[in-house]
Motif scaffolding. Structure first.
Motif, PDB file in Angstrom:
ATOM      1  N   GLN A  37       0.749  -1.202   0.019  1.00 33.24           N
ATOM      2  CA  GLN A  37       0.044  -0.032   0.017  1.00 33.24           C
ATOM      3  C   GLN A  37       0.663   1.214  -0.117  1.00 33.24           C
ATOM      4  O   GLN A  37       0.655   2.158  -0.697  1.00 33.24           O
ATOM      5  N   ARG A  38       1.738   1.294   0.803  1.00 34.78           N
ATOM      6  CA  ARG A  38       2.606   2.461   0.894  1.00 34.78           C
ATOM      7  C   ARG A  38       3.498   2.862  -0.218  1.00 34.78           C
ATOM      8  O   ARG A  38       3.534   3.838  -0.664  1.00 34.78           O
ATOM      9  N   LEU A  39       4.085   1.752  -0.816  1.00 38.05           N
ATOM     10  CA  LEU A  39       4.970   1.803  -2.115  1.00 38.05           C
ATOM     11  C   LEU A  39       4.108   1.827  -3.167  1.00 38.05           C
ATOM     12  O   LEU A  39       4.809   2.278  -4.370  1.00 38.05           O
ATOM     13  N   ARG A  40       2.845   1.451  -3.414  1.00 34.62           N
ATOM     14  CA  ARG A  40       2.085   1.313  -4.408  1.00 34.62           C
ATOM     15  C   ARG A  40       2.854   0.507  -5.593  1.00 34.62           C
ATOM     16  O   ARG A  40       2.874   0.779  -6.561  1.00 34.62           O
ATOM     17  N   VAL A  41       3.413  -0.649  -5.182  1.00 33.35           N
ATOM     18  CA  VAL A  41       3.810  -1.758  -6.099  1.00 33.35           C
ATOM     19  C   VAL A  41       2.979  -2.892  -5.881  1.00 33.35           C
ATOM     20  O   VAL A  41       2.435  -2.933  -4.833  1.00 33.35           O
ATOM     21  N   SER A  42       3.316  -3.849  -6.630  1.00 34.43           N
ATOM     22  CA  SER A  42       2.936  -5.302  -6.598  1.00 34.43           C
ATOM     23  C   SER A  42       3.362  -6.039  -5.388  1.00 34.43           C
ATOM     24  O   SER A  42       4.356  -5.995  -4.966  1.00 34.43           O
ATOM     25  N   PRO A  43       2.518  -6.989  -4.955  1.00 29.66           N
ATOM     26  CA  PRO A  43       2.773  -8.062  -3.962  1.00 29.66           C
ATOM     27  C   PRO A  43       3.911  -8.915  -4.335  1.00 29.66           C
ATOM     28  O   PRO A  43       4.624  -9.162  -3.692  1.00 29.66           O
ATOM     29  N   ALA A  44       3.928  -9.074  -5.813  1.00 29.50           N
ATOM     30  CA  ALA A  44       5.183  -9.694  -6.151  1.00 29.50           C
ATOM     31  C   ALA A  44       6.639  -8.999  -6.216  1.00 29.50           C
ATOM     32  O   ALA A  44       7.688  -9.722  -5.664  1.00 29.50           O
TER      33      ALA A  44
END
Length: 148
Positions: A37-44
């Protein structure tokens, strides 16, 4: 040493700002969902980066007692382990540099460069070992003071 630059250099999956944020968030015990959420990147991306850092011994996964969620933490000994790993790597590089200098010959430009590199790393390691001894002594004195 370890830090955002080492992460960037060893794992290109995150932007520089994200690598910086990851180090900060993990340092305060962030979890995967928080990082996504914080970094706005994928879980992968988080999973791959965390696996890389865990493999390097730079962070650990912990599960809160009674909880299902994992959080990632950097423990107090991270810098000690990182320095010890650097010492071991430098020892390997010294041995290989000395071997290359012998094979190529000290009179050759390449052989001389390898010899100089080995000498430099020997000096670096000697200094790091002294620092590690001072650190261990200071920690022993601090712990003895707490127990008094």
């Amino acid at each position: 040493m370890v830090g955002p630059r080492r992460i960037r250099g060893g794992h290109p999956g995150l932007r520089e700002q994200d690598a910086d944020e990851l180090v900060v968030r993990v340092g305060v015990g962030g979890g995967a969902a928080d990082l996504v959420q914080r970094l706005r990147v994928s879980p992968a991306s988080i999973s791959q980066t965390v696996a890389f850092l865990e493999q390097q011994g730079l962070l650990k996964r912990e599960r809160a007692p009674g909880g299902r969620r994992e959080r990632y933490v950097i423990d107090d000994e991270l810098w000690v382990r990182s320095t010890l790993a650097s010492l071991q790597m430098n020892d390997t590089l010294v041995a290989e540099s000395q071997r290359a200098a012998e094979i190529l010959g000290a009179a050759t430009l390449a052989g001389a460069r390898f010899a100089t590199s080995g000498e430099f790393l020997l000096l670096v390691n000697a200094t790091l070992r002294k620092v590690m001894e001072q650190w261990q002594q200071s920690q022993a004195e601090r712990n003895a003071g707490r127990q008094s």
